[in-house]
Design a protein around this motif. Structure first.
Motif, short mmCIF file in Angstrom:
data_model
loop_
_atom_site.label_atom_id
_atom_site.label_comp_id
_atom_site.label_asym_id
_atom_site.label_seq_id
_atom_site.Cartn_x
_atom_site.Cartn_y
_atom_site.Cartn_z
N THR A 1 0.82 -1.22 0.00
CA THR A 1 0.00 0.00 0.00
C THR A 1 0.85 1.26 0.00
N LEU A 2 2.16 1.11 0.15
CA LEU A 2 3.00 2.30 0.25
C LEU A 2 3.30 2.88 -1.13
N PRO A 3 3.16 4.20 -1.27
CA PRO A 3 3.50 4.81 -2.55
C PRO A 3 5.01 4.80 -2.76
N ARG A 4 5.41 4.79 -4.00
CA ARG A 4 6.84 4.89 -4.31
C ARG A 4 7.14 6.36 -4.56
N TYR B 1 13.39 6.29 -6.60
CA TYR B 1 14.25 5.12 -6.64
C TYR B 1 15.64 5.50 -6.15
N ARG C 1 6.21 -6.44 -8.92
CA ARG C 1 5.30 -6.04 -9.99
C ARG C 1 5.05 -7.18 -10.98
#
Lengths: 190, 400
Positions: B84-87, B90, B198
């Protein structure tokens, strides 16, 4: 300028409201309070779910303050309407055609559409009737401040299932209802 | 698959959740603080971070407490939370040579480049259950804490404090490479590593997918698969020697989006292993060694060692046999435990369908027997049933 963020319990509450509204189409939920005056309720879905890998489009305007806020807060890229995973409309006048619908093999590539509306009610004059998964029999939803033609174009008619667009309708007070791509929307009887 | 929703059991499910919460919150002892878990149950915290795929000691401790000490359940909580955590961005790719070692040993070679730094390990310690009385244990802990505070206050740097060369040592494989004793599996191009959160890794996947899968795999599953290949029926591993076993801190660096400068934002502890494999296959270069690589979040040497060995074993098997499939598809703790545990959910439709198939087969067999018996009675010539009267089942039917 502090970047608005959703953390901890409000973040989970937003996720819960968004997910439950999808799983029971047409049911009205309450989003948690906005973390900042810069975040209107209609931008909460994009704020809660968006991240750096996704594109966002607000009112077809790349310089829209809400778009800039969402970019700063989530890392989302501002893109055109036809290329955005999150399409956010602050009013009913914004066109919602020509969005990503995904494909049968990659339905997750579809756009998530959020439209700001004046009011939501479980019934009332001009209510539409929703049917499909998550709706036992049928459920009525009365939407104020959204063009009827647009409303009827949502759900199942937005694409060839499983492609299609999931839509959330949000009031200024953060009341939220969803019309996912699996839901059929028809005119209610008067 | 015929699962049905647990209809009608809503009250029972709510009662079950109440029972879970009651023991978790009430307990019969004092509240367990997160700092205590991070500080005193560190191997569990590290395992949860490694198998959950998220570096956050406090969250990992929270999950471990919520799961009441069940590591796989805690890793499940972390993995669910992670999804559920947004990225936000990087990190820059860091070279593993930037590791600041807390422990570093080279079992293959007495005098490698850099020190043999034994660090914190139980490798040479007898397994004797500590039966110090509780009061004495508390007294020792308080005393040690007081001494630690004194050490911090004095800020005296010991003369044998490790130097940079010692904290960031060279590698044995560089020596072996200079001696031309290694085959080279490194590639010249620099493809993006597969993001297994993913895209599911399936046989034929690039090495980055294999390594990511094992880095997040369940420790016990990797150890079992490793042992199966040493002593079990698979035997894809033979001579195993470890070139590097390291536990240390790797920096996390991101690029400032405005200035473009690289900015350190913290570090993660990792365990890193290089396993030297003797190449002895007919098609292999028997004059050289190969090296397998293992790395995982936290201090978990069993996992990193198994991973490094399996990495090279999969490469040697080169798609021949089931090892790659086993590594990619059967070592994830959540996959395996989730599938196993779902068997406890109602399978009424599944089982009813199986039962109906059995009944239908019996009925079909019964009808056939009736027909045969009827045929036997009408044909007095058929008396020798022990002869070639068809399939065994049919003979049995007639004899009955």
């Amino acid at each position: 300028m502090a970047v608005p963020v959703l953390t901890g319990t409000p973040s989970q509450a937003a996720f819960d409201a968004i997910l439950r509204s999808l799983s029971e189409p047409g049911s009205i939920r309450q989003l948690p309070p906005s973390p900042s005056p810069e975040v209107p309720a209609y931008a909460m879905v994009a704020l809660a779910l968006g991240d750096i890998d996704l594109g966002v489009c607000v009112d077809d305007d790349p310089m829209h303050p809400v778009a800039l806020m969402l970019r700063a807060a989530t890392g989302m890229t501002i893109t055109g309407r036809d290329n955005a995973q999150f399409v956010v409309c602050s009013n009913e006048a914004v066109p919602v055609g020509n969005l990503l619908t995904g494909t049968a093999l990659a339905p997750e590539d579809a756009a998530r559409l959020t439209i700001a509306v004046d009011d939501l009610d479980a019934d009332g004059d001009g209510a539409v009737v929703l049917r499909g998964p998550g709706v036992p029999g049928e459920r009525r939803l009365c939407v104020r401040g959204l063009d009827r033609k647009t409303l009827l174009s949502l759900g199942r008619t937005s694409g060839t299932f499983p492609a299609g667009i999931d839509t959330w309708l949000v009031t200024a007070e953060g009341r939220i209802a969803a019309i996912p791509r699996s839901t059929t929307v028809t005119q209610g009887e008067h | 698959m015929g699962y049905v929703a647990a209809k009608g059991g809503f009250d029972a499910i709510q009662a079950a959740e109440t029972l879970v919460r009651r023991r978790r919150i009430e307990g019969r002892s004092s509240w367990l603080e997160l700092d205590q878990i991070v500080d005193r149950l560190r191997y569990s915290v590290d395992r949860v971070m490694g198998e959950g795929g998220l570096w956050d000691e406090q969250l990992s401790a929270r999950a471990f407490r919520q799961a009441e000490g069940d590591v796989i359940e805690a890793a499940h909580l972390i993995r669910a939370h992670r999804s559920t955590l947004p990225r936000f961005g990087y990190a820059r790719v860091v070279d593993a040579d930037e590791i600041d070692v807390l422990r570093r040993i080279v079992p293959a070679f007495r005098e490698p480049p850099g020190p043999q730094l034994l660090g914190r390990t139980l490798d040479y310690t007898g397994r004797l259950l500590d039966q110090t009385p509780e009061d004495e244990g508390r007294r020792q802990a308080a005393e040690a804490a007081a001494n630690r505070r004194e050490r911090v206050v004095s800020t005296q740097v010991s003369a044998d404090e490790p130097t940079v060369d010692q904290r960031v040592p060279g590698r044995l494989i560089d020596v072996l490479r200079n001696l031309d004793a290694l085959v080279d599996r490194r590639r010249d191009d620099d493809p993006e590593p597969v993001d297994i959160s993913r895209v599911a890794a399936r046989p034929g996947a690039p090495r980055s997918a294999r390594l990511s899968t094992m880095a997040r795999a369940e420790t016990g599953a990797l150890v079992q698969l490793w042992y199966r290949n040493i002593l079990g029926p698979d035997r894809n591993l033979h001579e195993v020697t470890l070139g590097e076993v390291r536990h240390g801190r790797l920096p996390i660096e991101v690029q400032n989006p405005l200035t473009g400068e690289t900015v350190p934002i913290g570090s993660v502890r990792v365990t890193e292993v290089e396993a030297i494999e003797d190449l002895d296959g007919v098609e292999e270069d028997r004059t050289r060694f190969d090296v397998g690589y293992g790395i995982c979040l936290g201090h978990n040497e069993r996992k990193a060692i198994a991973m490094a060995n399996l990495d090279v074993a999969v490469d040697r098997a080169a798609g021949d046999g089931p090892l790659e499939q086993s590594v990619l598809m059967t070592t994830d703790g959540l996959d395996a435990s989730g599938f196993l545990e779902h068997l406890k959910l109602p399978h009424y439709v599944t089982f009813r369908s199986m039962m109906e198939r059995k009944t239908a087969m019996r009925e079909a067999a019964g009808t056939k027997r009736q027909e045969r018996l009827a045929q036997g009675r009408s044909d007095c010539e058929v008396t020798d049933v022990s002869g070639d009267a068809g399939a065994p089942v049919e003979r049995e039917d007639v004899l009955r």
